[in-house]
Design a protein around this motif. Structure first.
Motif, short mmCIF file in Angstrom:
data_model
loop_
_atom_site.label_atom_id
_atom_site.label_comp_id
_atom_site.label_asym_id
_atom_site.label_seq_id
_atom_site.Cartn_x
_atom_site.Cartn_y
_atom_site.Cartn_z
N ASP A 1 0.85 -1.19 0.00
CA ASP A 1 0.00 0.00 0.00
C ASP A 1 0.88 1.24 0.00
O ASP A 1 1.84 1.34 0.80
N VAL A 2 0.58 2.18 -0.89
CA VAL A 2 1.33 3.44 -0.98
C VAL A 2 0.33 4.57 -0.90
O VAL A 2 -0.67 4.59 -1.63
N GLU A 3 0.62 5.53 -0.02
CA GLU A 3 -0.30 6.64 0.21
C GLU A 3 0.43 7.97 0.09
O GLU A 3 1.54 8.14 0.63
N ASN A 4 -0.16 8.91 -0.63
CA ASN A 4 0.38 10.27 -0.73
C ASN A 4 -0.10 11.06 0.48
O ASN A 4 -1.27 11.42 0.59
N ILE A 5 0.81 11.33 1.40
CA ILE A 5 0.44 12.01 2.65
C ILE A 5 0.94 13.44 2.72
O ILE A 5 0.82 14.10 3.75
N GLY A 6 1.49 13.95 1.61
CA GLY A 6 2.12 15.26 1.66
C GLY A 6 1.24 16.43 1.27
O GLY A 6 1.68 17.58 1.31
N GLY A 7 0.00 16.15 0.85
CA GLY A 7 -0.92 17.25 0.57
C GLY A 7 -0.85 17.82 -0.82
O GLY A 7 -1.59 18.74 -1.15
N LEU A 8 0.03 17.29 -1.68
CA LEU A 8 0.14 17.78 -3.05
C LEU A 8 0.07 16.61 -4.02
O LEU A 8 0.59 15.53 -3.74
N LYS A 9 -0.55 16.82 -5.16
CA LYS A 9 -0.55 15.82 -6.22
C LYS A 9 0.89 15.60 -6.69
O LYS A 9 1.67 16.55 -6.81
N GLY A 10 1.24 14.36 -6.93
CA GLY A 10 2.60 14.09 -7.38
C GLY A 10 2.79 12.65 -7.77
O GLY A 10 1.96 11.78 -7.49
N GLU A 11 3.92 12.39 -8.43
CA GLU A 11 4.28 11.04 -8.84
C GLU A 11 5.28 10.45 -7.85
O GLU A 11 6.09 11.17 -7.27
N GLU A 12 5.22 9.15 -7.70
CA GLU A 12 6.19 8.42 -6.89
C GLU A 12 6.85 7.35 -7.75
O GLU A 12 6.17 6.67 -8.53
N VAL A 13 8.15 7.25 -7.64
CA VAL A 13 8.87 6.16 -8.30
C VAL A 13 9.08 5.07 -7.26
O VAL A 13 9.93 5.19 -6.36
N VAL A 14 8.29 4.02 -7.36
CA VAL A 14 8.35 2.91 -6.42
C VAL A 14 9.47 1.98 -6.87
O VAL A 14 9.49 1.53 -8.01
N GLN A 15 10.40 1.71 -5.95
CA GLN A 15 11.57 0.90 -6.28
C GLN A 15 11.66 -0.30 -5.34
O GLN A 15 11.52 -0.16 -4.12
N LEU A 16 11.91 -1.47 -5.91
CA LEU A 16 12.07 -2.70 -5.14
C LEU A 16 13.49 -3.21 -5.32
O LEU A 16 13.96 -3.37 -6.45
N TYR A 17 14.16 -3.44 -4.19
CA TYR A 17 15.53 -3.94 -4.20
C TYR A 17 15.61 -5.25 -3.42
O TYR A 17 15.01 -5.38 -2.35
N ILE A 18 16.33 -6.21 -3.96
CA ILE A 18 16.66 -7.44 -3.24
C ILE A 18 18.02 -7.25 -2.58
O ILE A 18 18.99 -6.83 -3.22
#
Length: 869
Positions: A762-779
């Motif tokens: 689950d990813v939630e934008n909690i900063g109050g502004l519309k924006g993009e997030e680059v979700v990164q997964l690392y092993i």
């Protein structure tokens, strides 16, 4: 090695019926050729064979970040900036745009009988070499230091170039440079790469394998360097890897004049002459020669060094490629012919260039929410730095020419129509690199009498300055960019030459940089002595020499330019006059400003491909260190001492060690070489009209001494996957004006070796502004030995969130992503303890505590699992 391509299965597939026709047609055409005709078709400049209705064709074309070197085109950010988007969908979008423009330009050229360089449909793009060391000058052409990121982006880019038609290719894409090619530039013609099995399979080859298997790339360019003792373009081991193991069924092209390196003194020197070199290359699978060595194949066949039947194999591959492009097809057979010419640099494409430039920008620092600035409150802004108003810095290299480029200075002027926008260069970009401008009319005269200003211009309707000029006139200065418009209506717009003559006389004694810029070729004479010349349509950049000029003395000056079969015409006579007040001007406007924007960095005149650079800190196109040049740091410190709100904008193609700046400047933006809309994008980010989300595709080290020598091709100690130190900014790093929280991760705690698995988060934008997030997964693999990465990117996605929006995301992790390589060169999955991090960056204690990264431990059970090769 397994996974061999089964040609009988391919040919028996009903969906490949058209392919069978192409193959048979190619065999038929080749069978009708003489030996000399066959050989002629294996060089990049392939002449027509009229009796077989085969037209002339030039195989050389570029579209690294837009159609390059063929006149007007939409110019996107340099490739390293494209990588910084971490956006696969945007890569698909822009590569479709680029291939639309390429097709439209080709058909327009062909309709006028133009079939020369940069006018065909075979593109030597993309450059997917790993940017393993920040000193490499060509690293800016790549998708960064991570093979997974590079491969994922390259697959999308290649698919967009080659199109989706089941029968015909839109373009041919070429993945380059295979293999283990990443500097230093000075050694590329003689260096022998001998990577360990771990480095080859973990770093140097996986993205090439991916574009063959997943994108169906139709061409591979072999590299200049040697691999395990043999030049890459004469290396059968590499050909077997491509064709037998990976199933590649296209053609291989040499890097330009790479075959000559086989026998040139000081290069590989592995053969005695062009005959032996050419035979060796063709036998090793190099089908097409960019260069002039392959004509020697005629004598090579006659001398028994190679058979005509062996030539046929390569030639048939080349003919099939032309058939698949529809170059011999009847009119109307290929849907791509319908793309209209007016798509080129269209409004829609300009908007895409702006969108891409915005996405590529990385916010590196934003103390106390310095950004975004409030444009309503700013009355005076000082824009300082030679990169603020430099077209070359927008365009990078291997570029086209947009009709409406926006530099940062122009971007600020358009953003703030009611504010006072002041500009000063402030300092040289680096000591020894001139600040160019057109030589002004005030020092140019038609003769030694110094009575009439300007230069005598002679315009010839040929490319040799021969005969009587068609037109004569006096030009006040030489500062021309004619694009597709000729200087005179009855001139052939792409085939003419011009000579300017007169007298140069300056008012101040000093060292002057005299130089020029032209797209085809140019020569500059001073007092009838050749000062410099350039005859290279492939790398059209400014050239210059420093000379001492005495006040009041007259100097004969002659400038000659040739426009030869190219659409975009640049003819500029340039100089740098001595200037003592650059810093004073910058400090003056900074003191009066409400805010200061510093546009610093480096330039394509300093970093690039095999360049003759005479500037401290740079060598042959590569960098000696990763610091900002001293000229810039000294000015930045003086500006910072004024105590004004200050924003540092970096425009560059490689990592910078901005240690002092990071400690002392409150806001820093990485903008790369941002393309035609770069100025607008930078202003949009700084003033909050766009929320940045770009991420670094390379590691920014604190000091170049933190990593091994440039010439060391072992990966140990380099890139985030092997670096054990503390970076300035790590791979995958980038800030936003909003913030995100990660929670509720779901995945198996135990995974059977050899199984794929999924991750839910689950990813939630909690900063109050519309924006993009680059979700990164690392092993993270604590069991890996020192020859394998302990950490590696395994998935990513760029996703838009409304304010307060929450999304549940799902990622599938392929078992291949868990593999390591043993000393025998086998890919295996080791059982044991692993961890997975998911977030907007790599894991750290601070990010985990804030919830911007979440870490999950898991176990791989079972026996060692051997992955297929």
């Amino acid at each position: 090695m397994a996974c061999k391509n089964n040609n009988s299965e391919v040919n028996s597939n009903p969906q490949n019926k058209e392919q069978i026709n192409f193959n048979q047609k190619a065999k038929d055409l080749v069978a009708q050729m003489t030996l000399e005709e066959k050989v002629s078709q294996m060089s990049y400049e392939s002449p027509a064979i009229e009796r077989l209705n085969i037209p002339e064709y030039n195989w050389w074309n570029e579209c690294l970040h837009g159609v390059g070197r063929a006149g007007r085109a939409t110019v996107f950010p340099q490739a390293i900036g494209l990588a910084a988007m971490f956006d696969k969908n945007q890569m698909s979008k822009i590569s479709n745009i680029i291939s639309d423009e390429a097709r439209a330009k080709h058909h327009e050229f062909a309709s006028r009988g133009k079939r020369g360089i940069y006018q065909g449909l075979t593109y030597w793009t993309p450059n997917i070499n790993i940017f393993r060391d920040p000193r490499w000058g060509r690293g800016m052409e790549t998708y960064g230091e991570d093979p997974y990121l590079a491969g994922e982006l390259a697959v999308r880019f290649i698919k967009g170039l080659q199109g989706d038609d089941p029968n015909y290719l839109k373009l041919v894409a070429t993945a380059k440079h295979f293999a283990v090619h990443s500097g230093p530039e000075v050694d590329r013609h003689r260096f022998n790469a001998e990577p360990s099995p771990q480095d080859f399979l973990n770093t140097y080859s996986p993205h090439f394998e991916k574009v063959v298997k997943e994108a169906g790339v139709y061409s591979i360019m072999c590299a200049y360097n040697s691999y395990n003792g043999k030049p890459c373009c004469g290396n059968k081991e590499l050909d077997n890897l491509l064709r037998e193991d990976w199933g590649f069924n296209g053609y291989i092209v040499s890097d330009c004049w790479a075959i000559r390196d086989f026998y040139d003194e000081g290069a590989h020197e592995i053969t005695k002459d062009a005959k032996e070199a050419s035979a060796m290359a063709v036998k090793a699978g190099t089908d097409l020669n960019c260069g002039n060595s392959y004509p020697a194949l005629v004598e090579a066949v006659k001398d028994g060094l190679i058979t005509e039947e062996e030539l046929d194999v390569s030639l048939e591959r080349l003919v099939v490629a032309r058939l698949k492009l529809g170059l011999f097809a009847p009119e109307g057979a290929v849907k791509f012919e319908e793309i209209p010419y007016d798509v080129i640099d269209s409004e829609l494409h300009r908007l895409a260039a702006l969108e891409t430039a915005r996405k590529s920008i990385v916010l590196l620092k934003n103390d106390n929410n310095t950004l975004p600035l409030n444009k309503e409150k700013i009355k005076k802004i000082a824009v300082i730095g030679s990169n603020a108003d430099d077209l070359e810095v927008l365009l990078g290299n291997y570029n086209g020419y947009p009709s409406e480029p926006i530099t940062p200075l122009l971007g600020f002027q358009e953003k703030l129509p009611n504010a006072e926008v002041s500009y000063a260069v402030g300092c040289k970009l680096a000591e020894g690199l001139p600040i160019f401008e057109a030589i002004p009319n005030s020092v140019l005269f038609t003769d030694n009498s110094l009575t009439k200003k300007g230069l005598n211009a002679e315009y010839f309707d040929n490319i040799a300055l021969e005969g009587s000029p068609k037109y004569k006139q006096i030009d006040e200065t030489v500062d021309f960019v004619w694009r597709t418009t000729p200087p005179f209506e009855d001139f052939s717009y792409d085939s003419y030459s011009v000579r300017w003559t007169g007298t140069l006389s300056v008012e101040k004694t000093g060292n002057y940089a005299l130089g020029g810029e032209a797209f085809s070729s140019m020569k500059l004479f001073l007092d009838d002595k050749l000062l410099m010349e350039r005859n290279d349509v492939h790398h059209p950049k400014k050239i210059y020499e420093y000379v001492k000029l005495e006040a009041g003395k007259t100097y004969k000056i002659r400038f000659e330019c040739v426009q030869n079969n190219t659409e975009h015409s640049i003819m500029r006579l340039l100089w740098e006059a001595p200037k003592d007040n650059l810093e004073k001007e910058a400090l003056s406007i900074a003191k009066e400003a409400d805010v200061v924007v510093l546009c610093m960095g480096i330039s394509p005149l300093l970093e690039g491909e095999e360049m003759k650079v005479k500037v401290d800190g740079f060598s042959g196109g590569d960098r000696v260190n990763t610091k900002l040049p001293k000229t810039q740091t000294e000015l930045i410190k003086k500006i910072a001492a004024l105590g004004k709100p200050t924003v540092l904008v970096l425009l560059n193609g490689s990592a910078l060690s901005i240690n002092w700046e990071n400690k002392n400047i409150p806001a820093i933006i990485e903008a790369w070489y941002p393309g035609q809309a770069g100025g607008t994008a930078i202003a949009d980010v700084i003033f909050g009209d766009y929320n940045p989300a770009g991420r670094l595709p390379v590691t920014f080290y604190k000091d170049i001494n933190d990593i091994p020598a440039f010439s060391d091709y072992d990966m140990k100690g380099k890139t985030y996957r092997y670096f054990k130190g503390d970076p300035l900014f790590e791979f995958g790093y980038g800030l936003s004006y909003t913030s995100f929280k990660y929670s509720n991760i779901k995945m198996q705690s135990t995974i059977e070796a050899g199984d794929d698995f999924t991750v839910e988060i689950d990813v939630e934008n909690i900063g109050g502004l519309k924006g993009e997030e680059v979700v990164q997964l690392y092993i993270n693999n604590s069991n890996a030995d020192e020859y394998n990465p302990h950490k590696t990117l395994v998935a990513f996605d760029r996703i838009l969130f409304e304010s307060d929006e929450k999304k549940t995301l799902k990622f599938k992790i392929d078992k291949e992503q868990l593999g390591t390589v043993n000393s025998d060169g086998e890919k295996v999955i080791q059982p044991g303890s692993y961890s997975l991090s998911v977030g907007g960056a790599q894991a750290s204690e601070d990010r985990i505590s804030r919830g911007s990264v979440i870490v999950k431990e898991f176990t791989i059970s079972g026996d060692i699992f051997q992955l297929p090769m």
